[in-house]
Motif scaffolding. Structure first.
Motif, PDB file in Angstrom:
ATOM      1  N   SER A 215     -20.588   7.996  24.811  1.00 45.74           N
ATOM      2  CA  SER A 215     -21.188   6.969  23.967  1.00 45.74           C
ATOM      3  C   SER A 215     -20.570   6.996  22.571  1.00 45.74           C
ATOM      4  CB  SER A 215     -22.696   7.207  23.903  1.00 45.74           C
ATOM      5  OG  SER A 215     -23.265   6.511  22.841  1.00 45.74           O
TER       6      SER A 215
ATOM      7  N   ARG B  74     -17.088   5.523  22.575  1.00 48.04           N
ATOM      8  CA  ARG B  74     -17.062   4.064  22.646  1.00 48.04           C
ATOM      9  C   ARG B  74     -17.537   3.432  21.358  1.00 48.04           C
ATOM     10  NH1 ARG B  74     -16.388   1.618  27.974  1.00 48.04           N
ATOM     11  NH2 ARG B  74     -16.921  -0.363  26.984  1.00 48.04           N
TER      12      ARG B  74
ATOM     13  N   ASN C 198     -15.709   0.753  18.942  1.00 47.01           N
ATOM     14  CA  ASN C 198     -16.309  -0.552  18.687  1.00 47.01           C
ATOM     15  C   ASN C 198     -17.789  -0.340  18.396  1.00 47.01           C
ATOM     16  OD1 ASN C 198     -17.489  -3.052  18.764  1.00 47.01           O
ATOM     17  ND2 ASN C 198     -17.011  -3.454  20.921  1.00 47.01           N
TER      18      ASN C 198
ATOM     19  N   ASN D 280     -20.105  -2.169  17.895  1.00 51.53           N
ATOM     20  CA  ASN D 280     -21.027  -3.093  18.537  1.00 51.53           C
ATOM     21  C   ASN D 280     -21.080  -2.899  20.048  1.00 51.53           C
ATOM     22  OD1 ASN D 280     -21.985  -4.496  16.312  1.00 51.53           O
ATOM     23  ND2 ASN D 280     -20.092  -5.701  16.224  1.00 51.53           N
ATOM     24  N   ASP D 281     -20.393  -1.888  20.533  1.00 48.77           N
ATOM     25  CA  ASP D 281     -20.348  -1.687  21.984  1.00 48.77           C
ATOM     26  C   ASP D 281     -21.768  -1.574  22.530  1.00 48.77           C
ATOM     27  OD1 ASP D 281     -18.808  -0.999  24.465  1.00 48.77           O
ATOM     28  OD2 ASP D 281     -20.166   0.707  24.325  1.00 48.77           O
ATOM     29  N   LYS D 282     -22.020  -2.293  23.625  1.00 52.03           N
ATOM     30  CA  LYS D 282     -23.376  -2.317  24.164  1.00 52.03           C
ATOM     31  C   LYS D 282     -23.519  -1.465  25.411  1.00 52.03           C
ATOM     32  CE  LYS D 282     -25.124  -6.783  22.941  1.00 52.03           C
ATOM     33  NZ  LYS D 282     -25.390  -8.135  23.464  1.00 52.03           N
TER      34      LYS D 282
ATOM     35  N   ASN E 224     -16.264  -5.559  31.308  1.00 45.71           N
ATOM     36  CA  ASN E 224     -15.990  -4.286  30.649  1.00 45.71           C
ATOM     37  C   ASN E 224     -15.124  -3.355  31.483  1.00 45.71           C
ATOM     38  OD1 ASN E 224     -17.471  -3.827  27.955  1.00 45.71           O
ATOM     39  ND2 ASN E 224     -18.910  -4.993  29.208  1.00 45.71           N
TER      40      ASN E 224
ATOM     41  N   SER F 248     -16.861  -9.365  22.816  1.00 44.55           N
ATOM     42  CA  SER F 248     -15.930  -8.268  23.035  1.00 44.55           C
ATOM     43  C   SER F 248     -14.598  -8.572  22.367  1.00 44.55           C
ATOM     44  CB  SER F 248     -15.736  -8.075  24.546  1.00 44.55           C
ATOM     45  OG  SER F 248     -14.528  -7.384  24.776  1.00 44.55           O
TER      46      SER F 248
END
Ligand SMILES: Nc1ncnc2c1ncn2[C@@H]1O[C@H](COP(=O)(O)OP(=O)(O)OP(=O)(O)O)[C@@H](O)[C@H]1O
Ligand SMILES: Nc1ncnc2c1ncn2[C@@H]1O[C@H](COP(=O)(O)OP(=O)(O)OP(=O)(O)O)[C@@H](O)[C@H]1O
Ligand SMILES: NC(N)=O
Ligand SMILES: [Mg+2]
Ligand SMILES: [Mg+2]
Lengths: 260, 271, 324, 271, 260
Positions: free
Chosen positions: B33, B36, B40, B42-44, C152, C172
């Motif tokens: 986590s 990532r 980024n 904002n990575d979800k 993704n 993204s």
């Protein structure tokens, strides 16, 4: 009239002859013990008396009429194992037959009626020495206690004939002797007719009023199923000497070896 | 040195060993986590624990703006109700048909082939038919569970009913019982704890079907929510929901096991 | 036959979200009461299932696109009427590539999308526009709920989808939008479709639904309305605005009537029918793209004897003229 | 008259009774289908048998216009391959972990809680994570099967390994076996037939996960086709496909049962 | 030096004392038979010899050193049931110990080596009369044949000590007597030290060179677990009269009844 009568009785499974040409009469109140090599058809014979197996030839009569072809309350049974219902307490096991009788639809009694049935059941439990264990489940009882319970349960229904299939085979010798006394007492009191299978010749001699030996009179080692067993000895007990006992023993052993 | 097969860990070692893989999983998640989020922010996909905490706070402890409900609890209630109804009806049908086919040879001859056939049909493939047959109300959602697990329950309980020793059936008859009484006083009570085991075995599938049903036709429920927010890849909501479902599944299984031990001591004593 | 209780269904898409507002705020009930009927508005999570349920007769009306209206109920023999032309997609559907910002780069790629959906149609139109055809790519059918997470993964380098999925995907950094429905305006149309027979026997249903819809549309710029929609769609006000901006919502009945009456609608339906026929969506029995007739105010496309989809501006006109 | 519980149907009666419900189902379908087609000749929900026959003809015996393949066979091959790989890998993992955790107390302490936890997670709910880990290719489809059934297989086989009578483990040691040899010559061979039973039990779920995986992202396969044509309610294709899947499931189950009886007579002889 | 030596040996499970204050020495080559009421700890004692249970107090020595705390090839065992491996044929069961010994990694022999092992195994099978049954799986054999196979299997490893836990309890009387002869022959030939538990006092007397009776010397009917069993008789066989037998019997029966 004889309670049980056999006329040229045969039992075969397909090609295999298990029992052949059985002829005998048993009077009400006799105590017949059955001995014989393993696999020679003793249990099969009891099953025919019980009604779960049918003769393939000849006749098996109860009070002169063909024996009912399914189990019913005239004939009680105690097996070597699985003899009481594991999900009921000792007391419930003994009360069961009365409950089934009183309430056809729900098979259960409540309130005052239940109280009466309970008292009767407790009296029966006392006569087999299980008063203390009334509330326990079978898995909490020792093997001997379970068999005493099974006998109590069967006797509550007051069957005319009681079938016992090696009921004490799994018990300690000491416990076994206690059970002998119990069974003899109950037999005398209730005027039962008993058929009891045992592996123990001495037990057979000690308990019965009459001893039957099941054995094959003809033996083909290549095809052990070609011939069935017959009643080779039918002895009123007491009327036997040491020689007979040894002769029976040796004959049965020879059969067992051939069949094993 | 004892052979490995003979060596038993102590109490503390058992706990420590048991927790270790969970701790490892946690660490792996944290590392992945972080990596990532580093790349980024904002990575979800693998949200930080703080983000999941926020989501839990929002779903569980703040009333929804749409309905004023606390969503997590409303979803849980909806899903558990469906699960209970679905599993309850399946258990009832399993019990009745299992006993009937397991006890009566004629019923077995008539119904067993059909049940075997039905048990092989994949329920997901006939969803459209199910929805048309049963509408789209609560019944339909529950129906997928029922169709999914009932054949298994019936077959398992039939098997168990057939395994009741013949000696006991004979014994009942010598005590004067007719067929109905044998069912009522021998088969039924002995099947009950086995029903609980069978239900425990089938709960995994039941959850699966529940989630699938909610994904298609529902406006609330744990499965509905997961599929709704999946459109935005809101893993901060999905992961706590998945964990919550896992916990619920565990708790239900545990309670059933406990109940069975308490209610049917004779069953567990002799096995 | 005349009835007084009806069920319509909708699924989560920006152009249909207002139905939930109307149901929650009692607007639908109000209009139903006015015409002395009951209308139940049911949300169905799965879009295709909602259309299937409508086609099978479980609902009297359902929200769907023009293409799905043609290929599912109409091709299935259920005579359907587009009662309300709610909007057309003006950027809500799009094609996204990784590592390329020209549509031409799609050549040879595997494209993930919901096969046989409007995304597929959009893709076909897009390929057309750059002289490619479907043979130049591979279509991979992917469930809509899974498209976002699919993007993704490294395997996925091209996909086509709609909002809100499209919006999530565009966030993204790898995503390049190379084509969207604003390049084919008016071809992907979102409708409230009702069963033609039911509508004929119960004009009250048409009046109540249409009346309710344009009353709902009157709230378009209310903050309460927008907040409600955002909540239902599990997004925020910005997310909703982004989706609304990509939608040409006909909040005025006159605009919808004009759109419906224009001859372009007939051409659009021809394109859609041809696409559908090419992909076998009109059923195996269909000998040509015109097998299922489509009636528009500008005339019937296809088989006059087998008209199963009708664009009927009657009720919208009533709304525009204040007759409801 | 014998009691119902004691009455056995004969050979012919058994067959007749078994077929009866299927015949009834068929009649009900025919009536319902006729009624719907009467009302709407284009109705797709309950197609006539002739329509299904056409569909079968088209899918199985005519090359597809798009790809030139015979779709039914291409789909079947694709699905069976995935099923075989998925179930094969799961069986292998179930075997290895089941034996290890069932035999070695230390391994059990370390792995059992994790496996129990994992077995409770509904796989459909964590699809996004599975995608990142395994992509969207063939691996992912197979992975869903693996994740869906492996925990069950491991737990079942652990149980079975633990059920091997302690007497036999002791016996091996008195014959000079070390831990590895006990596994190789006692536990492994005895677990094999139980593995087959466990696989048979899990095949229903495996099909379910396969269909779900093919519904998510695929270009061929039985589940893919069903979900694709569901878009226009082509029940004339879906129903034969469902029947075909049911038949395949039945055939696989039957072959496994036969193989087990042939290969492990000692297992079936003593049970 | 004695092969087995016990010094003030105790075994308890939690509060329950099973065995207490056992003291004895056994010389190599002795044949010790153990009798006693059910549940008095005979199997527990064998388990300590086997190494699957450890003494809670006192010492149990093998050749003067504490007995290994897990089973190994010095001590062979035959149980009442589960005594052979069901997934191997009779021949494979008997070959197993040699295969394990020769090939540590795969526990299997091939080719010429396998041939040699096979011959040795066939010889052993012949000595227990199972030549005909070499290719059969255990479930195809009768109970008596299974037990003969179990003995053959154990003896292939040439253990110094052989432990038998009611190995013939489930057999027909005739078959059982055949087994007695077999065991006595093998014991004499191989110079084994044997410990054998039996329920049948007569069997105990007939077979052993030494008979141990396990019994509780103190009994609290309220708490049957408060005291453990001890060796109440340790008789060199032959040195007993009818009176001893009866006394043992009665004492054991009394214990059994209290514990049941
Ligand atoms: N249902 C059956 N079908 C075929 N053969 C059977 C069946 N029941 C019993 N037999 C055979 O009948 C023979 C007699 O069996 P039975 O159980 O009556 O012997 P038994 O004298 O009671 O033996 P044991 O002393 O071991 O209990 C056996 O050879 C058995 O294999
Ligand atoms: N693992 C255990 N934990 C607790 N108690 C045990 C355990 N194993 C045996 N016991 C108890 O120890 C006592 C002796 O058991 P054991 O099996 O040695 O008796 P036994 O003499 O072999 O009886 P039997 O003649 O019935 O085989 C019994 O009361 C039993 O309940
Ligand atoms: N309805 C759509 N995708 O525009
Ligand atoms: Mg018998
Ligand atoms: Mg013992």
């Amino acid at each position: 009239m004889a309670i049980i009568e056999m006329n040229n009785l045969w039992k075969e499974y397909g090609d295999q002859v298990v029992l052949e040409r059985l002829n005998a009469e048993v009077q009400e109140g006799e105590f017949v013990t059955l001995v014989g090599a393993s696999g020679c058809g003793k249990t099969t014979f009891l099953k025919m008396l019980l009604g779960t197996e049918s003769p393939t030839r000849g006749k098996l009569l109860l009070d002169g009429a063909p024996i009912p072809d399914q189990p019913d309350e005239t004939r009680g049974i105690v097996f070597q194992r699985y003899s009481v219902l594991p999900h009921l307490s000792a007391l419930e096991n003994v009360m069961l037959s009365d409950e089934l009788h009183r309430h056809k639809l729900i098979g259960r009694a409540f309130g005052g009626k239940r109280k009466a049935l309970k008292d009767a059941a407790m009296a029966m439990l006392e006569s087999v020495g299980l008063t203390q264990a009334a509330g326990k489940f079978p898995h909490e009882l020792s093997g001997g206690m379970q068999q005493r319970l099974a006998i109590a349960q069967a006797l509550m229904k007051r069957p005319r004939i009681l079938l016992l299939d090696e009921p004490f085979g799994a018990l300690d010798p000491g416990i076994r002797r206690d059970m002998h006394h119990l069974v003899l007492d109950l037999w005398r009191e209730q005027g039962l007719t008993i058929f009891m299978v045992t592996h123990d010749l001495a037990e057979g001699f000690y308990l019965g009023t009459r001893l039957w030996v099941f054995d094959k009179t003809r033996l083909d080692p290549q095809a052990p199923g070609a011939y069935g067993a017959r009643i080779t000895y039918d002895l009123p007990v007491g009327d036997c000497d040491k020689g007979t006992l040894t002769a029976i023993q040796e004959q049965a052993d020879a059969t067992a070896r051939t069949m094993a | 040195m004892k052979k490995l097969i003979n060596r038993q860990p102590g109490r503390v070692a058992t706990w420590a060993l048991g927790l270790l893989p969970f701790a490892l999983l946690l660490v792996v998640y944290l590392l992945a986590s972080d990596a990532r989020l580093e790349a980024n922010p904002n990575d979800k996909l693998l949200p930080a624990f703080s983000a999941m905490g926020d989501a839990i706070q929002r779903m569980a402890f703040e009333p929804s703006k749409r309905s004023g409900e606390y969503l997590l609890w409303a979803d849980t209630l909806a899903s558990l109700t469906r699960l209970a109804i679905g599993v309850g009806i399946s258990a009832l049908m399993g019990l009745v048909f299992g006993i009937v086919t397991g006890t009566l040879p004629y019923a077995r001859a008539g119904l067993s082939p059909l049940i075997t056939g039905l048990s092989l049909v994949p329920p997901m493939a006939i969803l459209p038919i199910l929805f048309i047959l049963f509408g789209l109300g609560e019944l339909a959602k529950v129906m997928l569970i029922i169709i999914g697990i009932t054949p298994f329950l019936i077959r398992d309980l039939q098997q168990r009913a057939q395994e009741i020793p013949a000696e006991q059936v004979i014994k009942m008859q010598t005590l004067g019982a007719n067929t109905w009484q044998i069912i009522l006083r021998l088969v039924w009570p002995q099947i009950m704890p086995r029903l609980i085991s069978a239900v425990r075995l089938s709960l995994g599938s039941a959850w699966l079907f529940l989630i699938a049903a909610e994904a298609i036709a529902a406006t609330e429920g744990l499965g509905y929510r997961i599929f709704l927010v999946r459109r935005y890849l809101s893993m901060d909501v999905i992961l706590p929901y998945v964990l919550w479902i896992t916990l619920l599944a565990f708790a239900i299984d545990f309670l059933l096991a406990r109940y069975s031990r308490w209610r049917y001591p004779w069953f567990h004593g002799s096995h | 036959q005349a009835r007084d209780s009806f069920k319509v269904c909708w699924s989560i898409y920006v152009g249909w979200l207002p139905w939930d507002y109307g149901a929650a705020e009692g607007i639908v009930d109000k209009w139903a009461d006015k015409y002395d009927i009951d209308i139940e508005v049911v949300q169905i999570n799965d879009y295709i299932e909602s259309i299937n349920q409508y086609t099978a007769g479980q609902f009297d009306g359902c929200t769907m696109t023009n293409m799905d209206a043609l290929t599912i109920p109409a091709a299935g023999g259920v005579d359907s009427t587009a009662l309300i032309v709610g909007d057309f997609s003006n950027g809500n559907d799009g094609i996204v590539l990784k590592d390329a910002d020209k549509l031409e780069a799609i050549k040879g790629r595997r494209v993930n999308l919901v096969e046989l959906s409007v995304s597929h149609y959009l893709l076909a139109r897009a390929l057309d526009s750059v002289g490619l055809s479907e043979r130049d790519i591979t279509v991979v059918n992917t469930a809509d709920a899974d498209l976002v997470s699919a993007f993704n993964t490294p395997d996925v380098t091209a996909l086509a989808t709609w909002n809100p999925l499209l919006g999530t995907i565009k966030e993204s950094p790898e995503a390049n939008l190379v084509f969207d429905s604003s390049k084919i305006p008016g071809e992907i149309i979102d409708l409230m479709v009702v069963n033609t027979d039911t509508l004929k026997a119960n004009p009250a249903l048409g009046k109540a639904l249409t009346g309710a819809w344009y009353e709902i549309m009157g709230h378009l710029n209310d903050s309460g309305f927008r907040q409600h929609l955002a909540n239902v769609a599990a997004t925020d006000l910005d997310g909703l605005r982004m989706q609304l901006d990509a939608t040409r919502l006909f909040d005025k009945a006159e605009d919808a009537v004009t759109f419906t009456n224009s001859p372009a609608l007939k051409d659009t339906m021809q394109k859609v029918a041809e696409f559908s026929f090419d992909h076998g969506l009109l059923g195996e029995g269909a000998p040509d793209a015109g097998f299922v007739g489509v009636e528009t105010p500008a005339g019937v496309y296809g088989n006059n004897g087998n008209v199963k989809l009708r664009f009927d501006p009657t009720y919208m006109t009533m709304a525009a003229e204040g007759e409801l």
